[in-house]
Design a protein around this motif. Structure first.
Motif, short mmCIF file in Angstrom:
data_model
loop_
_atom_site.label_atom_id
_atom_site.label_comp_id
_atom_site.label_asym_id
_atom_site.label_seq_id
_atom_site.Cartn_x
_atom_site.Cartn_y
_atom_site.Cartn_z
N ASP A 107 -10.16 12.55 20.08
CA ASP A 107 -11.55 13.00 20.01
C ASP A 107 -12.32 12.68 21.29
O ASP A 107 -12.07 11.67 21.95
CB ASP A 107 -12.23 12.35 18.81
N PRO A 143 -16.07 12.21 22.08
CA PRO A 143 -17.50 12.11 21.77
C PRO A 143 -18.36 12.03 23.03
O PRO A 143 -17.85 11.82 24.13
CB PRO A 143 -17.59 10.82 20.97
N PRO A 180 -15.46 17.70 20.05
CA PRO A 180 -14.93 17.13 18.81
C PRO A 180 -13.55 17.71 18.49
O PRO A 180 -13.31 18.91 18.63
CB PRO A 180 -15.96 17.56 17.76
#
Length: 542
Positions: A326, A328, A346
């Protein structure tokens, strides 16, 4: 040209008996790595309690590590005379043009009065000349509060430094050598402005030419030379032997110098080299005169370093290109890290993280690597941090063991104390896509003392695919419409709160790898990207 080291006098200090030695305690003795070289602190376990207090030895090693890393206020604070110590250490290194000392501790000794002495070997690289090596000793004394400090004396910096004698650096100015490119075309600072500082440094393939100078011990009052401590360079044999044939290519050099015009007047540097043998085709700097930042500069490489980080992760099987990692906007590891323009992706795969240069994704994988593993991979597979013999003075990179979790996070994305320059990053790129490190060279016959291990073929294949995807679908799309199977990686490196970020790009096409940095270029794609595009547009695929 000469430069002086002006040192203050030592003031007398009251001495006191050593307090009763403390019982042996567990003291962590860690390896501290300086920005220009490694300082190995480990001397092994103490055999019994009769030896020197390990806390004294640890303090000596910490002093040497701080001095070597340029943390002079920290080093000085470990002495009994911090103000004088900082002034002398700063004057010594600046006055003698010393860059990134390497200081190695020896076996400690304890005297009957309780004082401890730690001998050390100093290897002092004198800018543009060579390395001055000598031995000295650190005296340590236990203080009233039980803490150990280095007992400040001028002589600990060098045994002959005193109230009456100091050191002076003398340089002998030399004319740039006559040189040709790999095909015999004449090269000069007139025909190729960026080569002026390079040709002035050219060491003639190790035959004793190039810059000459000496470190001299002189009388403080009269300036009389008492002795010569170190000499650099030899007889200039280049004039008699005719022009020096370099590995440079006049067409690549000309194209590189024109390409730097895309840097909009900012300080910038570029290196192009052959992937199959490391021979340098072009070295360009903007401004053209002065410091050879392309080869001797020290910069955080930013996200171009993710090539090495990816190599380390892939070698270990810690991640695969299609694994979800992921991305972020933010990730906090002691401090808040973010992506350029606080972008986020994401559910991104590692491939996407690489092509979009996601800082937070790479930092999230930090636990997959041991504390010093990134530096070990850089040295073992990419040659970074080993001693290179290029043909001119060069800075060969540094990847220190992180001191804390925040620094480890920063090193994953080419920040913190990771240091490189365009020569190093062009070589990193060549190694990544070929799988094999070749020491870069500017002239034939340079000594090669490096020892590296080839990357496994599957890792080199994955790195090539990731770099190609960065051009076709990622942050290096500025190169996407050029002919050839181009791979690249962009980088944005933070400098300070007062300066804009440096912009980086590395790329490869055919048998050539290139790297460019633009100081305060803000982003790699926006500043270094146009430079690389101009270069590759001007020369045919090799």
């Amino acid at each position: 040209m000469s430069s002086y080291t002006d040192f203050p006098h030592d003031a007398p200090r009251r001495r006191r008996p050593r307090r009763t030695a403390k019982a042996l305690t567990a003291v962590a003795v860690v390896a501290a790595i300086a920005a220009g070289g490694a300082y190995a602190a480990g001397l092994g376990p103490f055999e019994d309690e009769a030896g020197p207090d390990p806390e004294a030895v640890a303090e000596a090693r910490a002093f040497l590590a701080d001095w070597a890393a340029g943390r002079l206020p920290d080093a000085a604070a470990r002495t009994t005379g911090p103000d004088r110590a900082e002034e002398v250490l700063r004057s010594f290194t600046a006055g003698l043009d010393i860059e990134k000392p390497k200081l190695t501790a020896g076996k400690p000794e304890e005297a009957e009065d309780g004082t401890v002495t730690v001998p050390f070997t100093a290897r002092m690289p004198v800018k543009g000349l060579g390395t001055w090596t000598y031995a000295s000793k650190l005296p340590l004394r236990e203080q009233n509060d039980g803490a150990w400090k280095v007992d400040w004396k001028l002589s600990l910096v060098h045994p002959r430094l005193s109230d009456t004698e100091k050191f002076r650096l003398e340089r002998e100015e030399t004319e740039p050598v006559e040189a040709t490119d790999r095909d015999g075309a004449t090269l000069s600072g007139t025909t190729h402005a960026s080569l002026a500082p390079v040709l002035a440094q050219l060491a003639g393939g190790g035959d004793g030419g190039g810059p000459r100078g000496a470190v001299q011990l002189v009388d403080r009052a009269t300036g009389k030379v008492e002795r010569t401590e170190a000499s650099f360079g030899g007889e200039d044999t280049l004039k008699d032997d005719g022009p020096v044939r370099t590995t440079l290519d006049a067409d690549w050099q000309s194209a590189a110098e024109r390409a730097l015009a895309e840097a909009d007047g900012k300080n910038a540097a570029l290196v192009a080299l052959r992937i199959d043998d490391g021979e340098i085709l072009a070295v360009a700097n903007s401004p053209a005169s002065g410091f050879n930042r392309a080869v001797s500069g020290t910069y955080a490489p930013g996200s171009t370093w993710k090539i090495v980080t990816s190599g380390a992760l892939l070698l270990k099987g810690a991640v695969a290109p299609d694994d979800v990692v992921d991305c972020p906007k933010y990730l906090t590891v002691g401090k808040r890290f973010q992506n350029v323009e606080t972008s986020e992706h994401p559910g991104a795969t590692f491939r996407k993280d690489f092509t979009e240069s996601c800082n937070t994704a790479f930092i999230s994988l930090r636990g997959k690597l041991d504390e010093g593993e990134l530096g070990e991979v850089a040295k073992k597979y990419f040659g970074v941090g080993q001693t290179w013999h290029v043909g001119v003075p060069s800075y060969d990179g540094s990847v220190p063991v992180p001191r804390n979790a925040t620094e480890k996070a920063a090193s994953m994305i080419g920040q913190g104390r990771v240091q490189a320059n365009p020569l190093i990053m062009a070589s990193v790129t060549a190694t990544a896509v070929s799988g094999t490190f070749h020491q870069p060279s500017l002239v034939d016959g340079t000594e090669d003392t490096t020892a590296t291990t080839p990357l496994p073929p599957e890792v080199a294949t994955q790195l090539r695919e990731l770099m190609r995807a960065t051009v076709t679908e990622g942050t290096a799309r500025v190169l996407a419409d050029l002919p050839g199977d181009i791979g690249a990686k962009t980088g944005t490196a933070e400098v300070s709160d007062e300066q804009d970020n440096n912009g980086w790009m590395v790329a490869h096409r055919g048998d050539v790898a290139v790297a460019c940095v633009v100081e305060e270029g803000v982003t790699g794609g926006g500043s270094a990207g146009p430079v690389i595009r101009s270069l590759l547009s001007a020369v045919p695929e090799s």
